[in-house]
Design a protein around this motif. Structure first.
Motif, PDB file in Angstrom:
ATOM      1  N   LEU A  20       0.827  -1.204   0.000  1.00 24.44           N
ATOM      2  CA  LEU A  20       0.000   0.000   0.000  1.00 24.44           C
ATOM      3  C   LEU A  20       0.864   1.257   0.000  1.00 24.44           C
ATOM      4  CD1 LEU A  20      -2.825  -1.041   2.496  1.00 24.44           C
ATOM      5  CD2 LEU A  20      -2.930  -0.939   0.000  1.00 24.44           C
ATOM      6  N   GLY A  21       1.984   1.205   0.728  1.00 26.33           N
ATOM      7  CA  GLY A  21       2.913   2.323   0.700  1.00 26.33           C
ATOM      8  C   GLY A  21       3.483   2.546  -0.687  1.00 26.33           C
ATOM      9  N   THR A  22       3.757   1.456  -1.394  1.00 23.67           N
ATOM     10  CA  THR A  22       4.260   1.557  -2.763  1.00 23.67           C
ATOM     11  C   THR A  22       3.204   2.163  -3.681  1.00 23.67           C
ATOM     12  OG1 THR A  22       5.653  -0.393  -2.413  1.00 23.67           O
ATOM     13  CG2 THR A  22       5.222   0.250  -4.687  1.00 23.67           C
ATOM     14  N   VAL A  23       1.945   1.768  -3.482  1.00 22.85           N
ATOM     15  CA  VAL A  23       0.847   2.352  -4.258  1.00 22.85           C
ATOM     16  C   VAL A  23       0.757   3.855  -3.988  1.00 22.85           C
ATOM     17  CG1 VAL A  23      -1.655   2.400  -4.562  1.00 22.85           C
ATOM     18  CG2 VAL A  23      -0.462   0.206  -4.368  1.00 22.85           C
ATOM     19  N   GLY A  24       0.896   4.235  -2.708  1.00 25.17           N
ATOM     20  CA  GLY A  24       0.869   5.654  -2.370  1.00 25.17           C
ATOM     21  C   GLY A  24       2.006   6.421  -3.006  1.00 25.17           C
ATOM     22  N   LEU A  25       3.199   5.818  -3.026  1.00 22.92           N
ATOM     23  CA  LEU A  25       4.354   6.455  -3.657  1.00 22.92           C
ATOM     24  C   LEU A  25       4.105   6.659  -5.144  1.00 22.92           C
ATOM     25  CD1 LEU A  25       7.284   7.475  -3.507  1.00 22.92           C
ATOM     26  CD2 LEU A  25       8.023   5.102  -3.901  1.00 22.92           C
ATOM     27  N   ALA A  26       3.537   5.629  -5.793  1.00 21.34           N
ATOM     28  CA  ALA A  26       3.250   5.743  -7.222  1.00 21.34           C
ATOM     29  C   ALA A  26       2.198   6.823  -7.481  1.00 21.34           C
ATOM     30  CB  ALA A  26       2.771   4.405  -7.771  1.00 21.34           C
ATOM     31  N   ALA A  27       1.267   6.997  -6.534  1.00 20.89           N
ATOM     32  CA  ALA A  27       0.241   8.032  -6.706  1.00 20.89           C
ATOM     33  C   ALA A  27       0.832   9.433  -6.571  1.00 20.89           C
ATOM     34  CB  ALA A  27      -0.872   7.825  -5.680  1.00 20.89           C
ATOM     35  N   LEU A  28       1.780   9.595  -5.633  1.00 16.34           N
ATOM     36  CA  LEU A  28       2.380  10.908  -5.395  1.00 16.34           C
ATOM     37  C   LEU A  28       3.511  11.209  -6.366  1.00 16.34           C
ATOM     38  CD1 LEU A  28       2.517  10.846  -1.479  1.00 16.34           C
ATOM     39  CD2 LEU A  28       0.911  12.116  -2.925  1.00 16.34           C
ATOM     40  N   LEU A  29       4.334  10.185  -6.639  1.00 16.57           N
ATOM     41  CA  LEU A  29       5.511  10.365  -7.499  1.00 16.57           C
ATOM     42  C   LEU A  29       5.568   9.276  -8.561  1.00 16.57           C
ATOM     43  CD1 LEU A  29       8.168  11.171  -4.728  1.00 16.57           C
ATOM     44  CD2 LEU A  29       7.090  12.813  -6.294  1.00 16.57           C
ATOM     45  N   PRO A  30       4.657   9.283  -9.503  1.00 17.41           N
ATOM     46  CA  PRO A  30       4.692   8.253 -10.551  1.00 17.41           C
ATOM     47  C   PRO A  30       5.892   8.433 -11.471  1.00 17.41           C
ATOM     48  CG  PRO A  30       3.065   9.932 -11.078  1.00 17.41           C
ATOM     49  CD  PRO A  30       3.560  10.246  -9.695  1.00 17.41           C
ATOM     50  N   ALA A  31       6.392   7.327 -11.969  1.00 18.86           N
ATOM     51  CA  ALA A  31       7.510   7.379 -12.914  1.00 18.86           C
ATOM     52  C   ALA A  31       6.996   7.895 -14.261  1.00 18.86           C
ATOM     53  CB  ALA A  31       8.123   5.991 -13.072  1.00 18.86           C
ATOM     54  N   ARG A  32       7.700   8.869 -14.808  1.00 19.81           N
ATOM     55  CA  ARG A  32       7.285   9.464 -16.073  1.00 19.81           C
ATOM     56  C   ARG A  32       8.479   9.549 -17.024  1.00 19.81           C
ATOM     57  NH1 ARG A  32       2.324  12.161 -15.289  1.00 19.81           N
ATOM     58  NH2 ARG A  32       1.778  12.502 -13.095  1.00 19.81           N
ATOM     59  N   TYR A 214       4.913  -0.786  -8.214  1.00 25.91           N
ATOM     60  CA  TYR A 214       5.179   0.639  -8.440  1.00 25.91           C
ATOM     61  C   TYR A 214       5.070   0.981  -9.925  1.00 25.91           C
ATOM     62  CZ  TYR A 214       7.623   5.065  -8.882  1.00 25.91           C
ATOM     63  OH  TYR A 214       7.947   6.365  -9.200  1.00 25.91           O
ATOM     64  N   THR A 215       5.650   0.146 -10.774  1.00 25.87           N
ATOM     65  CA  THR A 215       5.604   0.404 -12.216  1.00 25.87           C
ATOM     66  C   THR A 215       4.178   0.370 -12.736  1.00 25.87           C
ATOM     67  OG1 THR A 215       7.806  -0.607 -12.474  1.00 25.87           O
ATOM     68  CG2 THR A 215       6.474  -0.354 -14.455  1.00 25.87           C
ATOM     69  N   ALA A 216       3.406  -0.641 -12.303  1.00 30.82           N
ATOM     70  CA  ALA A 216       2.027  -0.777 -12.779  1.00 30.82           C
ATOM     71  C   ALA A 216       1.167   0.394 -12.326  1.00 30.82           C
ATOM     72  CB  ALA A 216       1.437  -2.096 -12.282  1.00 30.82           C
ATOM     73  N   PHE A 217       1.277   0.777 -11.066  1.00 34.37           N
ATOM     74  CA  PHE A 217       0.442   1.865 -10.561  1.00 34.37           C
ATOM     75  C   PHE A 217       0.912   3.222 -11.083  1.00 34.37           C
ATOM     76  CE2 PHE A 217      -1.144  -1.413  -7.867  1.00 34.37           C
ATOM     77  CZ  PHE A 217      -2.408  -0.997  -7.478  1.00 34.37           C
ATOM     78  N   SER A 218       2.201   3.372 -11.357  1.00 34.16           N
ATOM     79  CA  SER A 218       2.678   4.606 -11.973  1.00 34.16           C
ATOM     80  C   SER A 218       2.058   4.787 -13.353  1.00 34.16           C
ATOM     81  CB  SER A 218       4.208   4.585 -12.095  1.00 34.16           C
ATOM     82  OG  SER A 218       4.834   4.717 -10.850  1.00 34.16           O
ATOM     83  N   GLU A 219       2.043   3.719 -14.128  1.00 32.81           N
ATOM     84  CA  GLU A 219       1.459   3.798 -15.462  1.00 32.81           C
ATOM     85  C   GLU A 219      -0.038   4.069 -15.377  1.00 32.81           C
ATOM     86  OE1 GLU A 219       1.691   1.462 -19.750  1.00 32.81           O
ATOM     87  OE2 GLU A 219       2.604   0.599 -17.949  1.00 32.81           O
ATOM     88  N   GLY A 220      -0.674   3.461 -14.369  1.00 36.07           N
ATOM     89  CA  GLY A 220      -2.098   3.720 -14.180  1.00 36.07           C
ATOM     90  C   GLY A 220      -2.371   5.174 -13.838  1.00 36.07           C
ATOM     91  N   MET A 221      -1.506   5.773 -13.024  1.00 38.80           N
ATOM     92  CA  MET A 221      -1.679   7.178 -12.655  1.00 38.80           C
ATOM     93  C   MET A 221      -1.492   8.093 -13.863  1.00 38.80           C
ATOM     94  SD  MET A 221      -2.568   7.626  -9.525  1.00 38.80           S
ATOM     95  CE  MET A 221      -2.226   9.391  -9.471  1.00 38.80           C
ATOM     96  N   THR A 222      -0.464   7.848 -14.654  1.00 39.98           N
ATOM     97  CA  THR A 222      -0.196   8.716 -15.806  1.00 39.98           C
ATOM     98  C   THR A 222      -1.296   8.606 -16.856  1.00 39.98           C
ATOM     99  OG1 THR A 222       1.174   6.983 -16.828  1.00 39.98           O
ATOM    100  CG2 THR A 222       2.292   8.627 -15.464  1.00 39.98           C
ATOM    101  N   ARG A 223      -1.988   7.478 -16.904  1.00 39.86           N
ATOM    102  CA  ARG A 223      -3.072   7.289 -17.873  1.00 39.86           C
ATOM    103  C   ARG A 223      -4.435   7.666 -17.302  1.00 39.86           C
ATOM    104  NH1 ARG A 223      -2.054   3.708 -22.338  1.00 39.86           N
ATOM    105  NH2 ARG A 223       0.140   3.128 -22.448  1.00 39.86           N
ATOM    106  N   GLY A 224      -4.476   8.067 -16.032  1.00 42.40           N
ATOM    107  CA  GLY A 224      -5.729   8.493 -15.426  1.00 42.40           C
ATOM    108  C   GLY A 224      -6.693   7.371 -15.112  1.00 42.40           C
ATOM    109  N   ILE A 225      -6.182   6.135 -15.002  1.00 37.52           N
ATOM    110  CA  ILE A 225      -7.056   4.980 -14.772  1.00 37.52           C
ATOM    111  C   ILE A 225      -7.762   5.068 -13.426  1.00 37.52           C
ATOM    112  CG2 ILE A 225      -7.023   2.479 -14.368  1.00 37.52           C
ATOM    113  CD1 ILE A 225      -4.929   2.256 -16.544  1.00 37.52           C
ATOM    114  N   TRP A 226      -7.083   5.647 -12.423  1.00 36.01           N
ATOM    115  CA  TRP A 226      -7.644   5.642 -11.073  1.00 36.01           C
ATOM    116  C   TRP A 226      -8.837   6.565 -10.902  1.00 36.01           C
ATOM    117  CZ3 TRP A 226      -7.158   2.170  -7.469  1.00 36.01           C
ATOM    118  CH2 TRP A 226      -6.094   1.267  -7.591  1.00 36.01           C
TER     119      TRP A 226
END
Length: 347
Positions: A20-32, A214-226
């Motif tokens: 869950l912490g990793t998901v939070g990190l991806a939400a705040l600082l997604p890899a771009r 982290y990679t999966a949720f970062s990509e989800g954040m950048t694509r607006g999936i959430w």
């Protein structure tokens, strides 16, 4: 203190907190940009290495030695790869009233992944069940799931699961099956090394899965999936998963009785037949779903924590049952489970 008793006094898996912490990190600082490319490449390599280690750890001989108890193993496989998917397909009726289509796809994928190994062994041991049978059943499920889970996902999810194609199936073979088979082939020479360094490699396992998440949720954040998920939908998902787990726990326990299995075997069937492996499912989802992996793994992450909490309670109650376990089973259980690391309950 017995390591296998951890779930009874700590129902929340610490690794879920890290996830869950990793998901939070991806939400705040997604890899771009370039960072996303690096993370994606590292994630691909991590998945291949994970399945190489899975292949190197699983003892094919140990699994084959359990064939004499084939009825029990067949029962667990039917629960894992037939009953679970049937309920997953039935849940399609809940779209869009309770679940969105992406959440339903993740729920259906959850029903397709193999069973656990270590947590099934741990809870079976606590409940004084047939631990050797749980070991073999988990091994069978993992071995078969390497091939069967992607095939079931391709057949049942189709193009809605992220675009299954010849290229996608080639990636599945290349990233999952080939490393797994390589680990199996090299197990004769590297099995001892892996056994001696299982704690360190366990950390590598978990670190690799965190990278995949982290990679999966970062990509989800950048694509607006959430933006597709609301708290109400998450609450509905939890209710559906609780119902699914309850039904499988009841079916595995009373179904085992109807099939004529004894108490020790029914315990192994219940714990091995009602669980789903987070460790196998997360990297598989990353390969199968691509950009949509973040929503696909969410139901599995929630179900994993739920099954640990519920099965911990059931295992403690089973341990207080008045029935006695034959000495031979108890001795085998103590021998087979001795040394199982605490941090491997994830599987």
């Amino acid at each position: 203190m017995n390591r296998l008793r951890r779930p009874s006094w700590l129902p929340i898996d610490p690794y879920i907190v890290l996830l869950l912490g990793t998901v939070g990190l991806a939400a705040l600082l997604p890899a771009r940009g370039a960072a996303a490319d690096v993370a994606s490449g590292a994630s691909t390599a991590a998945i291949a290495f994970l399945f190489f280690l899975y292949g190197a750890r699983l003892s094919t001989r140990e699994a084959l030695d359990g064939l004499r108890h084939w009825r029990l193993h067949a029962t667990v496989l039917v629960c894992t790869f037939v009953l679970f998917p049937v309920f997953g397909l039935a849940a399609r009726a809940l779209v869009p009233v309770l679940l969105t289509q992406p959440l339903y796809q993740g729920l259906l994928f959850l029903t397709l992944v193999p069973s656990t190994i270590q947590s099934s062994i741990a809870f079976t041991s606590i409940a004084r069940g047939n631990v050797p049978a749980a070991i073999c059943a988990g091994s069978f499920s993992s071995l078969i799931g390497i091939v069967l889970t992607p095939l079931l996902a391709a057949g049942l999810l189709g193009s809605s699961g992220g675009g299954f194609s010849a290229d996608s199936l080639f990636k599945i073979v290349l990233q999952l099956l080939v490393p797994f088979l390589a680990g199996q082939l090299l197990r004769r020479w590297i099995g001892g090394f892996i056994a001696r360094h299982k704690k360190i490699l366990g950390l590598v396992d978990r670190g690799s899965i965190l990278l995949v998440v982290y990679t999966a949720f970062s990509e989800g954040m950048t694509r607006g999936i959430w933006h597709q998920v609301s708290p109400a939908r998450l609450g509905a998902l939890l209710v559906v998963e609780a119902a699914l787990l309850a039904v499988m726990l009841v079916l595995t326990w009373y179904g085992g009785k109807a099939l004529g299995f004894g108490r020790a075997d029914r315990i192994a069937i219940q714990f091995a037949g009602s669980k789903k492996s987070l460790a196998s499912g997360l990297p598989m989802a990353s390969v199968l779903f691509g950009a949509h992996a973040s929503l696909a793994v969410l139901p599995l992450m929630l179900f994993h924590q739920m099954q640990l909490m519920v099965c911990a309670v059931i295992a403690r109650r089973r341990a207080r049952d008045p029935q006695e376990v034959p000495d031979t089973v108890a001795e085998s259980a103590a021998h087979m489970v001795q040394g199982q690391p605490q941090d491997r309950v994830l599987r």
